[in-house]
Each structure stands twice: as structure tokens, then as C-alpha cells.
Write an enzyme that holds these catalytic residues in place. Sequence first.
Site, PDB file in Angstrom:
ATOM      1  N   GLU A 146      -6.553  58.357  55.062  1.00 44.48           N
ATOM      2  CA  GLU A 146      -5.543  59.421  54.853  1.00 44.48           C
ATOM      3  C   GLU A 146      -4.820  59.783  56.151  1.00 44.48           C
ATOM      4  O   GLU A 146      -3.819  60.493  56.124  1.00 44.48           O
ATOM      5  CB  GLU A 146      -6.192  60.659  54.216  1.00 44.48           C
ATOM      6  CG  GLU A 146      -7.001  61.560  55.131  1.00 44.48           C
ATOM      7  CD  GLU A 146      -8.387  61.014  55.497  1.00 44.48           C
ATOM      8  OE1 GLU A 146      -8.686  59.845  55.190  1.00 44.48           O
ATOM      9  OE2 GLU A 146      -9.155  61.771  56.109  1.00 44.48           O
TER      10      GLU A 146
ATOM     11  N   CYS B 103     -15.470  59.084  55.191  1.00 45.15           N
ATOM     12  CA  CYS B 103     -16.209  59.621  56.343  1.00 45.15           C
ATOM     13  C   CYS B 103     -17.272  60.639  55.901  1.00 45.15           C
ATOM     14  O   CYS B 103     -18.274  60.244  55.333  1.00 45.15           O
ATOM     15  CB  CYS B 103     -15.217  60.184  57.361  1.00 45.15           C
ATOM     16  SG  CYS B 103     -15.923  60.262  59.000  1.00 45.15           S
TER      17      CYS B 103
ATOM     18  N   HIS C  26     -10.895  56.814  57.993  1.00 50.13           N
ATOM     19  CA  HIS C  26      -9.980  57.831  57.440  1.00 50.13           C
ATOM     20  C   HIS C  26      -8.649  57.222  57.013  1.00 50.13           C
ATOM     21  O   HIS C  26      -7.667  57.317  57.756  1.00 50.13           O
ATOM     22  CB  HIS C  26      -9.695  58.896  58.500  1.00 50.13           C
ATOM     23  CG  HIS C  26     -10.817  59.834  58.741  1.00 50.13           C
ATOM     24  ND1 HIS C  26     -10.939  61.038  58.081  1.00 50.13           N
ATOM     25  CD2 HIS C  26     -11.880  59.744  59.555  1.00 50.13           C
ATOM     26  CE1 HIS C  26     -12.025  61.656  58.498  1.00 50.13           C
ATOM     27  NE2 HIS C  26     -12.624  60.893  59.390  1.00 50.13           N
TER      28      HIS C  26
HETATM   29  N1  GLN Z   1     -14.634  62.649  60.444  1.00 49.81           N
HETATM   30  C1  GLN Z   1     -15.690  62.933  59.767  1.00 49.81           C
HETATM   31  O1  GLN Z   1     -15.655  63.153  58.557  1.00 49.81           O
HETATM   32  C2  GLN Z   1     -16.941  63.053  60.591  1.00 49.81           C
HETATM   33  C3  GLN Z   1     -18.200  63.278  59.802  1.00 49.81           C
HETATM   34  C4  GLN Z   1     -19.097  64.220  60.538  1.00 49.81           C
HETATM   35  N2  GLN Z   1     -19.424  63.721  61.839  1.00 49.81           N
HETATM   36  C5  GLN Z   1     -20.364  64.475  59.730  1.00 49.81           C
HETATM   37  O2  GLN Z   1     -21.399  64.052  60.063  1.00 49.81           O
HETATM   38  O3  GLN Z   1     -20.303  65.117  58.733  1.00 49.81           O
END
Ligand code: GLN
Length: 191
Positions: free
Chosen positions: A171, A79, A169
Site C-alpha cells: 500500500e 506486515c 507494504h
Molecule cells: N510495519 C509494520 O507493520 C511493523 C510491524 C510491527 N513491527 C509489529 O511487530 O507489529
Amino acid sequence: MRIGVLAVQGAFAEHIAMLQKLDAEPFEIRQKRDLEQPFDGLILPGGESTTMGKLLRELGLLEDLRMRIAQGLPVLGTCAGLILLAEKIANDAHTYFGTLPVTVQRNSYGRQLGSFSKTADIKGIGPFPLVFIRAPSIEAMGVGVEVLAEIDGKAAGVRYGNQIGVAFHPELTGNAAVHQLFLQRIEDSKI
Ligand SMILES: NC(=O)CC[C@H](N)C(=O)O
């Protein structure tokens, strides 16, 4: 196997718990001193990429880690971690490590709908619950980038040499298959 988990912000504790479950030896990376002992892999967790990027710079970790990734250190970015790796961020003026030849769009999944989970196939694993939390989408990929998972016809996980980046994610699922795959790849690359 010693795996450094970037622990300046975000969901690093969950990655550490997964790695412990798999009998790897995780440690937290919070400052330069933490990079003194050799290690076999790196995990960049989810969280807030802008905050993590700012802290990486301020703590003097950005260049050091960038060099290690460029030299082949196996890395898994989830992410926000994927955003840190991306060569281009369509809706952000900054880039961070910039080692993964993809263009991502921040906050692309889950803004209106909130977080969601969808089961999809991951290459080398099979069906896996993909959990998206204000996740980036992968809008473009460079030559040599392999798609590991797709959602709605768009790549949600990719691999490029030593780098794996996923928009979801793993994890947070209780399913350790992605971490296992990452550790396996490290093991294989040692031979
Ligand atoms: N769950 C996440 O890691 C979201 C990422 C976050 N929205 C970003 O732009 O950094």
C-alpha cells in the site's frame, strides 16, 4: 466489491486509497457495528500488531473476524496484518487470529538497517518493490502454504486458501498490483 479495512490503528488509509483507485468499495472496520453489512474481503494493515491485537479483543472484533476468516472470507494481511494472521509468533507470547499456518518472527527486517525496499518477483504479478518496515520474517510454513514472494531465500509473501499474508507494504508503493490480485482472487472465488 465491498472490502473492510481494519482501521483501529496503523496504515489503513493507504489501503483505502489503493482500493478506491481500483474502484472497489472500501469501508473502515472500527467497531462491531461495522460488520453488520455483508462484505467480500478484509484487509489487515501494517502498524503495531500488539496494539491492534489488544484493540481487536477489547472491541469484540477478534472472534467475529476470526470466524469469518476460518469460514473462507478472503483476507490480505500486510506486515503487522501478517502477524495477526499467523498461527505462531516466535518472539511473542500472544497469537491473534491464528488462522494462517506460518511461524513469524516480529521485527526481523529493518531493525538495525531501518526500512528498505527491494524489488522481487511476486507470483502472478512479476517484479514488485517490496517495502519493509520493521517487518516480520516467515520462519516456518505448514502444509498447503504457497510462497508468493521471496527475499534472500526466505518467504516474504504467502497464500493459504483464502488468506494472503505479506511481510511488506504494497500500500506504500503507488503500485496497485497486489491489491488488484487480491480483488481478482475474490472475483474468481465467486464463480
Ligand atoms: N510495519 C509494520 O507493520 C511493523 C510491524 C510491527 N513491527 C509489529 O511487530 O507489529
